[in-house]
Design a protein around this motif. Structure first.
Motif, short mmCIF file in Angstrom:
data_model
loop_
_atom_site.label_atom_id
_atom_site.label_comp_id
_atom_site.label_asym_id
_atom_site.label_seq_id
_atom_site.Cartn_x
_atom_site.Cartn_y
_atom_site.Cartn_z
N ILE A 154 14.35 -2.43 1.59
CA ILE A 154 13.06 -1.73 1.68
C ILE A 154 11.99 -2.68 2.22
CG2 ILE A 154 11.20 -0.68 0.31
CD1 ILE A 154 13.49 0.45 -1.52
N LEU A 155 11.98 -3.91 1.73
CA LEU A 155 10.99 -4.89 2.20
C LEU A 155 11.17 -5.20 3.69
CD1 LEU A 155 10.82 -7.32 -0.84
CD2 LEU A 155 9.11 -5.63 -0.13
N VAL A 156 12.41 -5.29 4.14
CA VAL A 156 12.67 -5.52 5.56
C VAL A 156 12.06 -4.39 6.38
CG1 VAL A 156 14.49 -5.56 7.33
CG2 VAL A 156 14.71 -6.97 5.27
N GLU A 157 12.27 -3.15 5.94
CA GLU A 157 11.72 -2.00 6.67
C GLU A 157 10.19 -1.99 6.64
OE1 GLU A 157 13.18 0.10 8.68
OE2 GLU A 157 15.03 -1.01 8.32
N LEU A 158 9.60 -2.29 5.50
CA LEU A 158 8.14 -2.30 5.40
C LEU A 158 7.54 -3.39 6.28
CD1 LEU A 158 7.55 -1.62 1.61
CD2 LEU A 158 7.03 -0.08 3.52
N GLN A 159 8.19 -4.55 6.33
CA GLN A 159 7.67 -5.62 7.17
C GLN A 159 7.81 -5.29 8.65
OE1 GLN A 159 7.82 -9.92 5.58
NE2 GLN A 159 9.84 -9.07 5.08
N ALA A 160 8.84 -4.55 9.00
CA ALA A 160 9.03 -4.16 10.40
C ALA A 160 7.98 -3.14 10.82
CB ALA A 160 10.43 -3.59 10.61
N ASP A 161 7.69 -2.16 9.94
CA ASP A 161 6.71 -1.12 10.27
C ASP A 161 6.32 -0.39 8.98
OD1 ASP A 161 5.13 0.91 11.21
OD2 ASP A 161 6.64 1.77 12.53
N ALA A 162 5.21 -0.79 8.41
CA ALA A 162 4.76 -0.20 7.14
C ALA A 162 4.23 1.22 7.32
CB ALA A 162 3.71 -1.09 6.49
N SER A 163 4.09 1.66 8.56
CA SER A 163 3.60 3.02 8.77
C SER A 163 4.72 4.06 8.73
CB SER A 163 2.83 3.12 10.10
OG SER A 163 3.72 3.00 11.19
N GLN A 164 5.95 3.60 8.57
CA GLN A 164 7.08 4.53 8.46
C GLN A 164 6.89 5.44 7.25
OE1 GLN A 164 11.18 2.82 9.16
NE2 GLN A 164 10.04 0.95 8.67
N SER A 165 7.37 6.65 7.37
CA SER A 165 7.31 7.57 6.22
C SER A 165 8.35 7.14 5.19
CB SER A 165 7.58 9.01 6.68
OG SER A 165 8.95 9.14 7.05
N LEU A 166 8.14 7.60 3.97
CA LEU A 166 9.13 7.34 2.91
C LEU A 166 10.49 7.91 3.29
CD1 LEU A 166 7.13 7.94 -0.38
CD2 LEU A 166 8.16 5.81 0.38
N ASP A 167 10.50 9.07 3.94
CA ASP A 167 11.76 9.68 4.38
C ASP A 167 12.50 8.76 5.35
OD1 ASP A 167 11.60 12.08 2.90
OD2 ASP A 167 10.26 12.97 4.40
N GLU A 168 11.75 8.19 6.31
CA GLU A 168 12.38 7.29 7.29
C GLU A 168 12.95 6.05 6.61
OE1 GLU A 168 10.19 6.91 11.36
OE2 GLU A 168 8.66 7.38 9.83
N ILE A 169 12.18 5.45 5.72
CA ILE A 169 12.65 4.25 5.02
C ILE A 169 13.87 4.58 4.19
CG2 ILE A 169 12.06 2.50 3.28
CD1 ILE A 169 9.12 2.75 4.29
N ALA A 170 13.81 5.68 3.44
CA ALA A 170 14.94 6.08 2.58
C ALA A 170 16.20 6.28 3.41
CB ALA A 170 14.58 7.35 1.82
N ARG A 171 16.07 6.94 4.55
CA ARG A 171 17.23 7.17 5.42
C ARG A 171 17.81 5.84 5.90
NH1 ARG A 171 17.49 6.96 10.50
NH2 ARG A 171 15.28 7.25 10.92
N LYS A 172 16.94 4.91 6.32
CA LYS A 172 17.40 3.63 6.86
C LYS A 172 18.05 2.74 5.81
CE LYS A 172 14.17 3.36 10.73
NZ LYS A 172 13.01 2.64 11.28
#
Length: 153
Positions: free
Chosen positions: A12-30
């Motif tokens: 989750i932290l990797v995804e947030l650091q890459a792009d914190a504007s992603q939706s929760l749905d996008e992060i959850a899927r990734k």
């Protein structure tokens, strides 16, 4: 003290650091989870102080801030009042992107972003008018080879 995190937290932290504007749905899927557990983990990491804030990264050159100086400062004064004044001056100057107190011959290093050498001189003159500094060396960065805000998690 390090906060206890598992592999899912790290993803989750990797995804947030890459792009914190992603939706929760996008992060959850990734990261291979669902939205609610991801939201709960993000909330827990905010409360624990792992996630400090969300912000946008700006291109300094697009804003006309083409010069990056590393400023090495030596001082002969180490009293609490001098340090309080010095730190206040640094915190009030938007040109100062980073400031570190060092071990060794140099007392402080600053990362200063300005439009050009004339703007750096204006910054320098303002700083030395606020606090007494023994020695200042300014190094102009000719090329930024790597700059990141991404921490290894």
């Amino acid at each position: 003290m390090a906060v206890r995190m598992d592999e899912m937290d790290r993803k989750i932290l990797v995804e947030l650091q890459a792009d914190a504007s992603q939706s929760l749905d996008e992060i959850a899927r990734k990261v291979g989870s669902s939205k609610t557990p991801v939201w709960n983990r993000i909330r827990r990491m905010r409360e624990a102080g792992v996630i400090l804030r969300q912000t946008s990264l700006l291109d300094p050159e697009a804003l006309g801030l083409e010069a990056c100086f590393f400023v090495l400062i030596r001082t002969s004064e180490h009293e609490a009042e001098w340090q309080r004044k010095f730190l206040k001056a640094l915190r009030e100057r938007p040109e100062v992107l980073e400031a570190h107190r060092l071990a060794g011959d140099i007392d402080y290093i600053l990362k200063v972003r300005v439009a050009n050498a004339r703007a750096y001189d204006t910054f320098y003159q303002a700083l030395i008018s606020e606090v007494r500094i023994y020695n200042v060396t300014a190094l102009l960065s000719m090329e930024e080879i790597k700059a990141t805000t991404v921490l290894p998690v």
